[in-house]
Design an enzyme around this catalytic site. Structure first.
Site, PDB file in Angstrom:
ATOM      1  N   CYS A  81      83.413  52.707 -38.052  1.00  0.00           N
ATOM      2  CA  CYS A  81      84.808  52.255 -38.273  1.00  0.00           C
ATOM      3  C   CYS A  81      85.446  53.550 -38.310  1.00  0.00           C
ATOM      4  CB  CYS A  81      84.414  51.570 -39.774  1.00  0.00           C
ATOM      5  SG  CYS A  81      86.345  51.210 -39.772  1.00  0.00           S
ATOM      6  N   HIS A 171      80.217  48.793 -40.529  1.00  0.00           N
ATOM      7  CA  HIS A 171      79.845  49.308 -41.643  1.00  0.00           C
ATOM      8  C   HIS A 171      78.223  49.173 -42.035  1.00  0.00           C
ATOM      9  CE1 HIS A 171      83.393  51.138 -42.663  1.00  0.00           C
ATOM     10  NE2 HIS A 171      84.077  50.068 -42.654  1.00  0.00           N
ATOM     11  N   GLU A 173      76.101  51.279 -42.858  1.00  0.00           N
ATOM     12  CA  GLU A 173      76.085  51.662 -44.442  1.00  0.00           C
ATOM     13  C   GLU A 173      75.716  51.006 -46.254  1.00  0.00           C
ATOM     14  OE1 GLU A 173      79.842  52.600 -43.775  1.00  0.00           O
ATOM     15  OE2 GLU A 173      78.307  52.099 -42.202  1.00  0.00           O
TER      16      GLU A 173
END
Length: 188
Positions: A81, A171, A173
């Site tokens: 991002c 994302h 994560e």
């Protein structure tokens, strides 16, 4: 021996990357100031967050030039991002570039504001189908020579690899799937 990952920790979603990387056996070290760069890591994570704030803090802390050198010398980097925005050579809707090591043109906040955030399933080349979380996300409008497109969403490029730079508009994560982080560790 555990791979040592330097995680840019000036702002943004760095803790989530650290948790995921630690869960798959990597050793993470937070990079908050120029002093933290004295011990060079094996690889680098540029997390999501606010790219203009991250860029400003990188400049003020004296970390921008050394990290740019690491990337140019071939240090593996995972950028998500805001990290993608920091790597981009060009931004179509902003003049404030940062590292300029990734030959792409990126559109900041391409999917709109926070309310434009969404989750989708899409193919990631070499990985397979993945859940992708887009939070005030950018996308890549154009990719230069040598850039491998890894994923697209609604006709827009959302993941690329260039040399040892793995850059994502989404994302990975924030979910339980570790495959992209595992692929990143294999780049070391």
């Amino acid at each position: 021996m555990a791979k040592r990952i330097g995680v840019l920790a000036v702002q943004g979603a760095f803790a989530e990357h650290e948790a995921m990387l630690s869960s798959i056996g990597a050793e993470c070290r937070e990079l908050r100031s120029a002093a933290d760069l004295e011990q060079k890591p094996d690889a680098l994570v540029l997390p999501g967050g606010e790219s203009t704030v991250q860029r400003k803090l990188l400049m003020e802390s004296g970390m921008l030039a050394p990290i740019k050198s690491w990337i140019e010398e071939g240090m593996p980097v995972l950028a998500t991002c805001a990290g993608l925005i920091l790597l981009a050579e060009h931004l179509s809707n902003d003049e404030r570039t940062c590292f300029k090591t990734l030959p792409v043109t990126v559109r900041r906040n391409a999917y709109g504001r926070q309310l434009g955030s969404f989750i989708t399933e899409a193919e990631v080349r070499h990985i397979g189908m993945m859940r992708q979380n887009f939070i005030r996300a950018p996308y890549i409008e154009a990719a230069g020579p040598g850039v491998e497109v890894l994923s697209e969403t609604d006709g827009h490029i959302t993941a690329v690899r260039y040399k040892k730079q793995l850059a994502l508009a989404f994302h990975p994560e924030v979910g339980p799937d570790t495959r992209l982080h595992e692929a990143f560790l294999r780049m070391i």
